[in-house]
Write an enzyme that holds these catalytic residues in place. Structure first.
Site, PDB file in Angstrom:
ATOM      1  NE  ARG A   1      -8.127 -11.030   6.698  1.00 53.57           N
ATOM      2  CZ  ARG A   1      -8.918 -11.911   7.263  1.00 53.57           C
ATOM      3  NH1 ARG A   1      -9.057 -11.918   8.575  1.00 53.57           N
ATOM      4  NH2 ARG A   1      -9.590 -12.784   6.539  1.00 53.57           N
ATOM      5  CG  ASN A   2     -10.188  -7.570   4.381  1.00 53.17           C
ATOM      6  OD1 ASN A   2      -9.064  -7.159   4.169  1.00 53.17           O
ATOM      7  ND2 ASN A   2     -10.556  -8.816   4.137  1.00 53.17           N
ATOM      8  CB  VAL A  33      -0.939   0.010   1.220  1.00 57.29           C
ATOM      9  CG1 VAL A  33      -1.836   1.239   1.183  1.00 57.29           C
ATOM     10  CG2 VAL A  33      -1.771  -1.259   1.245  1.00 57.29           C
ATOM     11  CG  ASP A  79     -11.219 -12.033   3.234  1.00 56.40           C
ATOM     12  OD1 ASP A  79     -11.362 -12.593   4.339  1.00 56.40           O
ATOM     13  OD2 ASP A  79     -10.115 -11.715   2.770  1.00 56.40           O
ATOM     14  CG  ASP A 134      -8.945  -5.072   0.795  1.00 56.66           C
ATOM     15  OD1 ASP A 134      -8.734  -4.145  -0.007  1.00 56.66           O
ATOM     16  OD2 ASP A 134      -8.099  -5.459   1.602  1.00 56.66           O
TER      17      ASP A 134
END
Length: 429
Positions: free
Chosen positions: A296-297, A187, A292, A310
């Site tokens: 974390r997303n 990133v 997903d 994401d």
């Protein structure tokens, strides 16, 4: 009450040092660790007008809060695999056996709730270093200060700096490597027409090609709790970049872990839960599946809004996917079975896991259960216990999400209504 030495300007962030129940209807009740924004001073300089993270406003005693220096999440890791959550001293020592100098992990302190402990193996024994939270930063010796756990660990991997040894090898939390998301790598920060943006480089393979094919649809997906996809760049050499809005405070899992329960209050946890649910209700209404969904997303903006990111591999609902690389601890049982379909209801299951992550301040799900045993136990009806201090009403929502019968799981619309009801009735207090 003591006199205020300095008048903080509107917009200043501060943290509650003590609980304050409020004595009048105009007061804003505080819980120790709540993050607040100053709106202005009152006629009495010993009192501020402030608002909390969900927009509730009121007056607060100035000597009950301290200025927040802006603890940042770092953003170099979407997951901290060396973080083992709330385990005991003895459990940490067993995990670091056999002794290997430089092997380390970080756990939540059991003696000092809200603080962390760095456990390091050195010369045949394990040393435990308390990580304290002081003036909105983290420190072991009160000489070196860090904005988050990642910075602290990175520092001591290059220099022992007073520890028994330099940190050499992390003791990984089982299952964290499999959960690493390919789209969170590489990133960079960019500039687009004068606006800061995030630029991610992803592999130019069949998966990436599928992403490009859907990009035109994804750029039209607009919601305040979805990270906005701005565009896709394909270079001649084969590199593929996606450009999204910039989220200053990084991933939700890092945000929760680097601050912990000392800083983040119950109202903030519920607000994050509602933010994510709003985004997922929008995807549900548009017949899209995330596949997903995990802390974390989810990214956190400068003004503490949680946004789902994401969703680049989302497709129209009821499509299939190869199960080989799925994050087992977050994926619904029916989606793990070969040739079974993903649906918004499998996202609901993942949302229940995400809720557990939020209320456990970023712990990895199914703690102390070997990865290979998770699915068999879940299929027999096992459900994780409620995180410490989790409101019963919120835990009840988690359990509804983990209903094995897909048809009996709630919709995101129903989940949103339940969360709003909890907020309205203040059942979380």
């Amino acid at each position: 009450m003591s006199t205020v030495q300095t008048t903080w300007p509107p917009g200043t962030e501060c943290v509650a040092r003590y609980n304050f129940p409020g004595t009048t209807d105009q007061d804003l009740p505080l819980c120790k660790g709540d993050v607040l924004t100053i709106i202005g001073v009152t006629k009495d300089p010993n009192w501020y007008k402030a608002k909390n993270t969900v927009g509730r406003e009121g007056t607060i005693p100035a000597n009950y809060v301290q200025k927040r220096e802006g603890v940042k999440s770092g953003g170099k890791l979407s997951l901290m695999p060396w973080f083992h959550g709330k385990i005991t001293r003895d459990q940490a020592e067993r995990l670091l056996y056999p002794p290997e100098t430089g092997l380390f992990l970080v756990r939540e302190s059991t003696n000092f709730p809200g603080d962390y402990t760095l456990c390091v193996s050195c010369d045949g024994k394990v040393e435990h270093y308390r990580i304290i939270y002081h003036n909105c930063k983290l420190s072991i010796d009160e000489e070196e200060f860090f904005e988050n756990l990642m910075q602290l660990v990175e520092h001591y991997t290059t220099d022992a700096d007073g520890l028994c040894t330099r940190l050499i090898k992390p003791k990984l939390m089982e299952g964290t490597v499999a959960a690493q998301d390919e789209f969170s790598r590489n990133v960079m920060v960019g500039d687009y027409r004068g606006t800061k943006v995030a630029v991610k480089c992803i592999k130019h393979d069949a998966t990436a090609q599928a992403f490009v094919a859907e990009a035109s649809v994804m750029t039209q997906m607009r919601h305040n709790n979805l990270v906005q996809l701005l565009g896709v760049i394909v270079e001649e050499k084969g590199s593929l970049f996606i450009v999204t809005e910039y989220m200053a405070k990084g991933s939700l899992v890092d945000y929760l872990r680097s601050r912990g329960r000392t800083v983040i209050g119950g109202d903030c946890l519920l607000k994050f839960s509602m933010d994510v649910c709003e985004a997922m209700e929008y995807l549900e209404a548009n017949n899209f599946v995330h596949r997903d969904l995990a802390a974390r997303n989810v990214l956190v903006s400068e003004d503490n809004i949680a946004k789902v990111s994401d969703f680049g591999l989302t497709k129209e609902a009821s499509s299939t996917q190869d199960t080989a690389k799925l994050p087992v601890k977050w994926t619904a049982p029916e989606a793990l079975r070969e040739k079974q379909t993903f649906s918004t209801k499998s996202d609901v299951w993942s949302y229940g896991i995400l809720l557990w992550e939020i209320y456990s301040f970023g712990r990895v799900p199914y703690p102390r259960i070997p990865l290979k045993d998770v699915v068999p136990r879940v299929e027999k009806g096992y459900k994780m216990d409620a995180p410490d201090s989790c409101p019963p009403a919120v835990y009840n929502i988690m359990k509804q999400c983990w209903t094995l019968d897909v048809a009996l799981r709630p919709t995101f619309k129903a989940l949103k209504e339940s969360l709003q009801d909890i907020w309205t009735k203040e059942l979380y207090l």
